[in-house]
Design an enzyme around this catalytic site. Sequence first.
Site, PDB file in Angstrom:
ATOM      1  N   HIS A 233      43.810  36.460  45.626  1.00  0.00           N
ATOM      2  CA  HIS A 233      42.865  35.256  45.106  1.00  0.00           C
ATOM      3  C   HIS A 233      42.868  35.872  43.857  1.00  0.00           C
ATOM      4  O   HIS A 233      43.137  36.525  43.129  1.00  0.00           O
ATOM      5  CB  HIS A 233      41.459  35.669  45.559  1.00  0.00           C
ATOM      6  N   HIS A 316      44.189  35.433  36.872  1.00  0.00           N
ATOM      7  CA  HIS A 316      45.304  36.498  37.353  1.00  0.00           C
ATOM      8  C   HIS A 316      44.860  36.629  38.906  1.00  0.00           C
ATOM      9  O   HIS A 316      43.793  36.269  39.496  1.00  0.00           O
ATOM     10  CB  HIS A 316      45.247  37.679  36.889  1.00  0.00           C
TER      11      HIS A 316
HETATM   12  P1  2AM Z   1      40.299  40.849  40.669  1.00  0.00           P
HETATM   13  O1  2AM Z   1      39.862  39.351  40.368  1.00  0.00           O
HETATM   14  O2  2AM Z   1      41.208  41.367  39.627  1.00  0.00           O
HETATM   15  O3  2AM Z   1      40.998  41.194  42.134  1.00  0.00           O
HETATM   16  C1  2AM Z   1      35.347  42.014  43.833  1.00  0.00           C
HETATM   17  O4  2AM Z   1      35.492  43.414  43.037  1.00  0.00           O
HETATM   18  C2  2AM Z   1      36.701  41.120  43.112  1.00  0.00           C
HETATM   19  O5  2AM Z   1      35.973  40.523  41.875  1.00  0.00           O
HETATM   20  C3  2AM Z   1      37.772  41.571  42.574  1.00  0.00           C
HETATM   21  O6  2AM Z   1      38.780  40.871  43.157  1.00  0.00           O
HETATM   22  C4  2AM Z   1      37.677  41.822  41.228  1.00  0.00           C
HETATM   23  O7  2AM Z   1      38.846  41.618  40.413  1.00  0.00           O
HETATM   24  C5  2AM Z   1      36.958  41.010  40.745  1.00  0.00           C
HETATM   25  N1  2AM Z   1      35.689  41.575  39.618  1.00  0.00           N
HETATM   26  C6  2AM Z   1      35.119  42.576  39.935  1.00  0.00           C
HETATM   27  N2  2AM Z   1      34.507  42.927  38.902  1.00  0.00           N
HETATM   28  C7  2AM Z   1      34.555  41.773  38.043  1.00  0.00           C
HETATM   29  C8  2AM Z   1      34.014  41.518  36.698  1.00  0.00           C
HETATM   30  N3  2AM Z   1      33.174  42.284  36.174  1.00  0.00           N
HETATM   31  N4  2AM Z   1      34.351  40.528  36.130  1.00  0.00           N
HETATM   32  C9  2AM Z   1      35.264  39.661  36.860  1.00  0.00           C
HETATM   33  N5  2AM Z   1      35.654  39.947  38.042  1.00  0.00           N
HETATM   34  C10 2AM Z   1      35.388  41.132  38.576  1.00  0.00           C
END
Ligand code: 2AM
Length: 403
Positions: A233, A316
């Site tokens: 995702h 990303h």
């Molecule tokens: P990702 O988008 O790179 O995969 C659950 O933790 C999801 O939310 C993960 O997919 C993670 O990274 C994203 N995520 C976690 N913490 C975040 C933050 N503070 N800001 C943005 N995305 C975050």
Amino acid sequence: MSSRVASHTWTAALTSGTSRSPRPTLPSAGSLSFPILKHEKTKDALCRSRTLVVIKGLPGSGKTFLSRALADAYKDHCSVFCADDYADSADPAMDAHKALDEAVVACCADAPTVLVVVDDTNHTHERLARLGELAREQRMVVVFLTPRTEWNADTARLAKLSGRKPAAITAMKRQLDEVCLPLFFGWFLLTPAQDQLRSTGSDFLTALDGFKKNAVGQEIPLEQYFKGKRSLHCTTKFCDYGKAEGAKEYAEKPVSELYGSVFDLAVSALFVTPRTFGARVSLTDEQLVLWPADAEKEAESSVPGAGSLPLGSRAHITLGCADGVEPVQTGLDLLEILVLPEVEPVTDLELGSLRFYGEGRWMLELKEPMCAAACFSSFYKRRGPSHEKGKRDPKKKKNCAIL
Ligand code: 2AM
């Protein structure tokens, strides 16, 4: 397979009403204005993939009306599971959710079904997380829908329509309000796009392994170094169930209107760092409407200069993380590359040109951006042991095999 909908809730919702309350009990046409029902591109794309639609809402709010509309729209490709059908199981000791989930899993294993609908109140975090998990186990995208009937929050009316006590509706409403915001919103790649991106990612890692073996004598294959079994995702807004700043405002229009729509994401590059492996997504203006205005600025403290990059730079898809690294790091690693001055490619691979940014950071700009169909939806995670946010681990950098 033919679609089936239990009719009793539906009938009750439409026929009850009193002479003293002339308000219409038939939901207005606008209450069905969900992209999953109305948007042709979304419908076409979902018919070529597999989706679990989780309906959540208070008793009497029009869940079965919505299920029926989905069954009508997707015809033989749709199966509806109504919780009421599993509530009074012959074996009272049997957990109704367990029976429902088993039926859903059995149906998901049936290839012709593209849309599986779970019609229940789904008012607890645990249920939403479990159904999301179930969808991922079945390699399905999940969409959570709440009926948009005019009376969906009118406790007195819902109590009358459903025959439940107002206090019971109020208690349930409180729980539903608590889960109205997910862990995060994002574009979830439909299964064919996930398969294609994984395969391209794997080709890239193999090619990079080959190139670096000659250049730096690296030993551990990258495919083993990065762990990445998750569904793919592109996060838009991390809401942390409402605790994150701006989460509530983000979930309003246009997010609420576009929720459940399928978009074509353009994957323009793949990148690898000692911590993460990801794909860069280049967003169109239409997609940027769903991008939070502060996504890059928020990263400024971790990546100085990130706040000055164009909106959408952080977009990303995490493809894998080194041991002990959280996925949030992938977006920060991408920003870290983007704030650096542009460098010349070190080589041209079959997939595109490869650039090296020092400190184990590589980026492959794809010759042809990859088109990845993805549904704009949300994610609930089971509560469990702490999920520490992605932090730099200096030891990881030192021991890293790909520096
Ligand atoms: P990702 O988008 O790179 O995969 C659950 O933790 C999801 O939310 C993960 O997919 C993670 O990274 C994203 N995520 C976690 N913490 C975040 C933050 N503070 N800001 C943005 N995305 C975050």
